[in-house]
Structures are given as C-alpha cells and as structure tokens.
Design a protein around this motif. Structure first.
Motif, PDB file in Angstrom:
ATOM      1  N   ARG A  45     -34.567  18.289  40.880  1.00 24.36           N
ATOM      2  CA  ARG A  45     -34.382  18.246  39.442  1.00 24.36           C
ATOM      3  C   ARG A  45     -35.744  18.275  38.761  1.00 24.36           C
ATOM      4  N   GLU A  46     -35.878  19.076  37.716  1.00 28.78           N
ATOM      5  CA  GLU A  46     -37.147  19.177  37.022  1.00 28.78           C
ATOM      6  C   GLU A  46     -36.954  18.947  35.524  1.00 28.78           C
ATOM      7  N   LEU A  47     -37.991  18.397  34.918  1.00 33.98           N
ATOM      8  CA  LEU A  47     -37.973  18.136  33.488  1.00 33.98           C
ATOM      9  C   LEU A  47     -38.231  19.434  32.735  1.00 33.98           C
ATOM     10  N   VAL A  48     -37.385  19.715  31.759  1.00 33.95           N
ATOM     11  CA  VAL A  48     -37.509  20.942  30.982  1.00 33.95           C
ATOM     12  C   VAL A  48     -38.143  20.663  29.621  1.00 33.95           C
ATOM     13  N   ALA A  49     -37.629  19.652  28.922  1.00 36.83           N
ATOM     14  CA  ALA A  49     -38.123  19.383  27.571  1.00 36.83           C
ATOM     15  C   ALA A  49     -37.833  17.939  27.206  1.00 36.83           C
TER      16      ALA A  49
END
Length: 120
Positions: A45-49
C-alpha cells in the motif's frame, strides 16, 4: 465509532478521469488528516495524497500534476480528483482519516476501498 465510505471508483480508459469521494461519519470532533492510499495487486500500500485540517497538501511524485486532493470539513468529506489516468494507476484506493473522537482520543480509520481500473 467512525465510518469511512468511499465512492467513485470504476473502469476508465487511459487518459480519462475519475473522482473518488470519502465521507466520514460517526463520533467526530474533528479530522486532523485525510489521506488516500492505494494498493495494486502484489504491491504494498502506498500513500497517494494527504490533506491536513490546516489545508496542507502532499501529493506523491508518481501522481503529481495529475491528481489533486481536497476536503470539505463541513461535510467531513475528502475528494481525490484523478486526471490523465494511466494503467499503472490501477489499484484499490483507500481513504484514511485521523480523527479526534474525544478531547483526549485520536484514532485512525480506514474505508473499505474502491477499485480503480485503467485500461490501456
């Protein structure tokens, strides 16, 4: 208890746009931070905004210039506007909120996720 409900995912062709919405409800005094994360199949999971209560915004380099984030504190909502979508943006998108539920308690909450699929 606080619930986050996402909406707006779907299937779009490359170059198209989608708008994701996240609505928070429940025992909310205030929302410190609202974020959008994504998780592609087989990836972390990655942070987008991110957008803070003060309006500070951070956008991941991979989507900078294409995605924007906004929030409406009167409605406890956050919106992720995604333009110029690419196949590599395909993922399940999750809303996250750091919520002050009482004067002394701040908790993290997650939505159930919404699928975004970008076809080439």
């Amino acid at each position: 208890q606080v619930q986050l409900v996402e909406s707006g995912g779907g299937l779009v062709q490359a170059g198209g746009s989608l708008r994701l919405s996240c609505a928070a409800s429940g025992s909310i005094l205030s929302i410190n931070v609202m974020d959008w994360y994504r998780q592609a199949l087989g990836k972390e999971r990655e942070l987008v905004a991110t957008i803070t209560s003060g309006g500070s915004i951070n956008i991941a380099d991979s989507v900078k210039g294409r995605f924007t984030i906004s929030r409406d504190d009167s409605k406890n909502t956050a919106t992720l506007q995604m333009n110029s979508l690419k196949p590599e943006d395909t993922a399940v998108y999750y809303c996250h909120a750091r919520v002050r539920t009482t004067v002394f308690r701040i908790l993290d909450y997650w939505g159930q996720g919404t699928q975004v699929t970008v076809s080439s």
